[in-house]
Design a protein around this motif. Sequence first.
Motif, PDB file in Angstrom:
ATOM      1  N   ALA A  69       0.823  -1.209   0.000  1.00  0.00           N
ATOM      2  CA  ALA A  69       0.000   0.000   0.000  1.00  0.00           C
ATOM      3  C   ALA A  69       0.860   1.263   0.000  1.00  0.00           C
ATOM      4  N   ILE A  70       2.132   1.118   0.339  1.00  0.00           N
ATOM      5  CA  ILE A  70       3.023   2.271   0.358  1.00  0.00           C
ATOM      6  C   ILE A  70       3.347   2.713  -1.069  1.00  0.00           C
ATOM      7  N   LEU A  71       3.538   1.744  -1.964  1.00  0.00           N
ATOM      8  CA  LEU A  71       3.839   2.048  -3.362  1.00  0.00           C
ATOM      9  C   LEU A  71       2.552   1.959  -4.168  1.00  0.00           C
ATOM     10  N   PRO A  72       2.097   3.076  -4.699  1.00  0.00           N
ATOM     11  CA  PRO A  72       0.814   3.054  -5.409  1.00  0.00           C
ATOM     12  C   PRO A  72       0.927   2.418  -6.793  1.00  0.00           C
ATOM     13  N   ASP A  73      -0.200   1.906  -7.283  1.00  0.00           N
ATOM     14  CA  ASP A  73      -0.298   1.508  -8.680  1.00  0.00           C
ATOM     15  C   ASP A  73      -0.425   2.790  -9.489  1.00  0.00           C
ATOM     16  N   ILE A  74       0.321   2.874 -10.561  1.00  0.00           N
ATOM     17  CA  ILE A  74       0.276   4.074 -11.387  1.00  0.00           C
ATOM     18  C   ILE A  74      -0.345   3.716 -12.718  1.00  0.00           C
ATOM     19  N   ASP A  75      -1.388   4.421 -13.087  1.00  0.00           N
ATOM     20  CA  ASP A  75      -2.034   4.253 -14.381  1.00  0.00           C
ATOM     21  C   ASP A  75      -1.523   5.354 -15.294  1.00  0.00           C
ATOM     22  N   PHE A  76      -1.039   4.957 -16.466  1.00  0.00           N
ATOM     23  CA  PHE A  76      -0.578   5.921 -17.445  1.00  0.00           C
ATOM     24  C   PHE A  76      -1.734   6.282 -18.353  1.00  0.00           C
ATOM     25  N   LYS A  77      -1.976   7.560 -18.510  1.00  0.00           N
ATOM     26  CA  LYS A  77      -3.051   8.028 -19.365  1.00  0.00           C
ATOM     27  C   LYS A  77      -2.445   8.932 -20.424  1.00  0.00           C
ATOM     28  N   GLY A  78      -2.547   8.527 -21.653  1.00  0.00           N
ATOM     29  CA  GLY A  78      -1.984   9.309 -22.739  1.00  0.00           C
ATOM     30  C   GLY A  78      -1.660   8.404 -23.910  1.00  0.00           C
ATOM     31  N   ASP A  79      -0.942   8.937 -24.874  1.00  0.00           N
ATOM     32  CA  ASP A  79      -0.569   8.211 -26.079  1.00  0.00           C
ATOM     33  C   ASP A  79       0.904   7.836 -25.973  1.00  0.00           C
TER      34      ASP A  79
END
Length: 136
Positions: free
Chosen positions: A116-126
């Motif tokens: 929970a300390i390291l978040p999941d990162i969602d990439f949004k873009g091209d």
Amino acid sequence: MRKIFILAAALASLSACTDADIASQNLSTAADNFQIVRRIVFYNGITGEYMLSMEGLCSLGNNDKARELTVTCKTGPNAYKKHFLGLSDNVTYFAEQMEAADVSAYHYRVIFKPQAILPDIDFKGDASELTKSHTP
């Protein structure tokens, strides 16, 4: 010296807790980690009718606004559903724990989740934008 004061204050606050307080907190912790089966029923106090019933591994919202309730239920190994419910003068709810749970009345339960300390990162873009040269 400050650390000793903080430790003493923490121990003093824990000493005022009863066995029931500790067991209750441990039950809430277990429910918030989807380990307690609950039935949550919404009831119309005027008509006397049940309006909605949910049963399963459900956690009640802890920081809900006044007259609102969120209920998050685990529906599979990695599947969850979140419900948003409004309360009124004549609509209330109760949550029933369906089975007994083995919790301590002497020791607080602490759950540490390093993921929970390291978040999941969602990439949004091209992705093609990453390879373009940006020269001034």
